[in-house]
Design a protein around this motif. Structure first.
Motif, mmCIF file in Angstrom:
data_model
loop_
_atom_site.group_PDB
_atom_site.id
_atom_site.type_symbol
_atom_site.label_atom_id
_atom_site.label_comp_id
_atom_site.label_asym_id
_atom_site.label_seq_id
_atom_site.Cartn_x
_atom_site.Cartn_y
_atom_site.Cartn_z
ATOM 1 N N ALA A 22 7.696 -3.677 0.630
ATOM 2 C CA ALA A 22 8.165 -3.476 -0.743
ATOM 3 C C ALA A 22 7.055 -3.667 -1.763
ATOM 4 O O ALA A 22 7.008 -2.969 -2.785
ATOM 5 C CB ALA A 22 9.318 -4.425 -1.044
ATOM 6 N N PHE A 23 6.149 -4.615 -1.493
ATOM 7 C CA PHE A 23 5.085 -4.936 -2.450
ATOM 8 C C PHE A 23 3.711 -4.564 -1.912
ATOM 9 O O PHE A 23 2.725 -5.240 -2.194
ATOM 10 C CB PHE A 23 5.130 -6.423 -2.798
ATOM 11 N N TRP A 24 3.664 -3.469 -1.139
ATOM 12 C CA TRP A 24 2.378 -3.042 -0.573
ATOM 13 C C TRP A 24 1.397 -2.731 -1.706
ATOM 14 O O TRP A 24 1.727 -2.042 -2.662
ATOM 15 C CB TRP A 24 2.575 -1.830 0.329
ATOM 16 N N PHE A 25 0.193 -3.262 -1.616
ATOM 17 C CA PHE A 25 -0.727 -3.291 -2.753
ATOM 18 C C PHE A 25 -1.065 -1.928 -3.337
ATOM 19 O O PHE A 25 -1.146 -1.780 -4.566
ATOM 20 C CB PHE A 25 -2.016 -4.048 -2.367
ATOM 21 N N THR A 26 -1.249 -0.900 -2.513
ATOM 22 C CA THR A 26 -1.580 0.417 -3.058
ATOM 23 C C THR A 26 -0.382 1.051 -3.742
ATOM 24 O O THR A 26 -0.538 1.809 -4.709
ATOM 25 C CB THR A 26 -2.106 1.344 -1.957
ATOM 26 N N ASP A 27 0.827 0.732 -3.273
ATOM 27 C CA ASP A 27 2.040 1.297 -3.866
ATOM 28 C C ASP A 27 2.385 0.626 -5.194
ATOM 29 O O ASP A 27 3.019 1.224 -6.056
ATOM 30 C CB ASP A 27 3.204 1.142 -2.889
ATOM 31 N N ILE A 28 1.931 -0.607 -5.356
ATOM 32 C CA ILE A 28 2.181 -1.323 -6.607
ATOM 33 C C ILE A 28 1.089 -1.039 -7.639
ATOM 34 O O ILE A 28 1.375 -0.881 -8.829
ATOM 35 C CB ILE A 28 2.259 -2.843 -6.356
ATOM 36 N N ARG A 29 -0.166 -0.918 -7.162
ATOM 37 C CA ARG A 29 -1.257 -0.924 -8.137
ATOM 38 C C ARG A 29 -2.203 0.276 -8.108
ATOM 39 O O ARG A 29 -2.636 0.739 -9.168
ATOM 40 C CB ARG A 29 -2.077 -2.205 -7.937
ATOM 41 N N TYR A 30 -2.540 0.794 -6.941
ATOM 42 C CA TYR A 30 -3.696 1.680 -6.858
ATOM 43 C C TYR A 30 -3.390 3.173 -6.725
ATOM 44 O O TYR A 30 -4.128 4.005 -7.241
ATOM 45 C CB TYR A 30 -4.611 1.247 -5.700
ATOM 46 N N ASP A 31 -2.340 3.534 -6.011
ATOM 47 C CA ASP A 31 -2.040 4.954 -5.826
ATOM 48 C C ASP A 31 -1.691 5.619 -7.160
ATOM 49 O O ASP A 31 -1.259 4.951 -8.101
ATOM 50 C CB ASP A 31 -0.870 5.132 -4.849
ATOM 51 N N ASP A 32 -1.842 6.948 -7.207
ATOM 52 C CA ASP A 32 -1.528 7.676 -8.445
ATOM 53 C C ASP A 32 -0.084 7.483 -8.873
ATOM 54 O O ASP A 32 0.224 7.478 -10.067
ATOM 55 C CB ASP A 32 -1.820 9.171 -8.263
#
Length: 354
Positions: A295-305
């Motif tokens: 649920a809080f995977w770092f790229t899905d929360i912050r880095y991906d477009d």
């Protein structure tokens, strides 16, 4: 640093090794005069022997004592049948001192194991899981310890968690504050559930980063190298977080679709469990770890477009709201059956009205 043939020859002599240098290929060549840090790693080719990897290091987070422990662990795994790069030693020591430009460096030498894997598919995902299962089994049975944590600690420092970023966004008034609070409530309950089990979960040393750039395959056998962040870990947490890293972040082989990433994780876990069965407590913890980490995977929360932070930065509030709802739904979903301890339904009932 600018590694030279002379410096390589000097290090070879320190280790009592011989060879006529034919090529030097730096993988990393970092030198900070301000911080007095050096990290230079190079593949050295020879006319008269197999290539070697020579490392020149000076980093506060990697003192010689830690590098020595990591080297001892690496050699223990190799001697127990794990295909990993042989480390060279002098008088029982793998790390030797080396002076360069007024700095006291640490130098190590190991064999060059082969070219790194470039992309992942289902057989590779299974093999990587199997390899990690073997490493954990050997380490646990041998009582291996390094004396430092890895960077993937579910309850501690965790480089693949985006929860801190998520929590800081809870004051954004354009997003539903009630939904934020519900999500945080489920997060806290699942984290506390893991905390209660924590002291019952097996711990041992582990390599720390099974990204495919640290893996190679030769003659059908997977090998692993690069132990610079090896450390001690709660094994099931290492399995979940490393498995998600493998499935979510590695480049995909031709013909493998983005939608296949959850299945890559499933196959990884099946491979792992074929080598090391999880205890009841580990299965229970894995359910919560997987739910929260996904649920809080770092790229899905912050880095991906299309991450929550990037959507907010562009003012795409409706999409951000849908992303927030997706996080909530993800936390409430039943866990994968390969983690099923028989308690996920009961847990889901408890958090349903959070």
């Amino acid at each position: 640093m600018g590694i030279t043939e002379q410096s390589v020859v000097e290090v070879l002599e320190q280790f009592g090794l011989q060879g006529t240098v034919s090529s030097i290929k730096p993988f990393i060549d970092y030198h900070s005069e301000a911080d007095k840090e050096v990290k230079t790693i190079a593949k050295v080719g020879f006319k008269d022997r197999a290539p070697l990897v020579v490392k020149f290091l000076k980093e506060p987070e990697h003192p010689p004592s830690v590098i020595e422990s990591q080297s001892v662990f690496s050699e223990y795994l190799r001697n127990c049948g794990i295909r990993t790069a042989q480390r060279y030693e002098k008088n029982g020591t793998y790390c030797l001192p080396y002076q360069w430009d007024g700095l006291d460096l640490t130098v190590t030498i190991e064999e060059y194991l082969g070219e790194e894997i470039k992309a992942i598919d289902f057989p590779l995902a299974r093999n990587i899981g199997q390899l990690l299962g073997k490493i954990h089994t050997v380490s646990e049975e041998g009582g291996c310890r390094i004396g430092k944590e890895t960077i993937f600690n579910f309850l501690g420092y965790n480089e693949v968690s985006g929860y801190d970023t998520f929590r800081k966004m809870s004051t954004i008034r354009e997003l539903d504050p009630l939904l934020f609070e519900r999500i945080k409530g489920i997060y806290e309950e699942k984290r506390e559930a893991v905390q209660r089990l924590w002291n019952l979960l097996p711990r041992a040393a582990t390599q720390g980063d099974i990204s495919i750039n640290n893996l190679t395959v030769a003659d059908g056998t997977m090998g692993i190298f690069d132990y610079n962040i090896a450390g001690d870990a709660t094994l099931v947490g290492d399995m979940v977080l490393q498995g998600l890293l493998t499935a979510n972040e590695m480049p995909l082989a031709e013909g493998i679709l983005e939608e296949s990433r959850p299945d890559l994780f499933r196959v990884f876990c099946e491979g792992y469990c074929s080598e090391r069965a999880l205890t009841k407590e580990e299965r229970m913890a894995a359910e919560c770890m997987y739910s929260v980490a996904s649920a809080f995977w770092f790229t899905d929360i912050r880095y991906d477009d299309d991450s929550l932070e990037q959507l907010r930065a562009r003012g795409e509030n409706e999409r951000a709201e849908r992303k927030l709802q997706g996080i909530y739904d993800s936390l409430q979903q039943d866990c994968p059956k390969y983690f099923n301890s028989g308690n996920s339904g009961e847990f889901k009932k408890r958090v349903k009205n959070t």
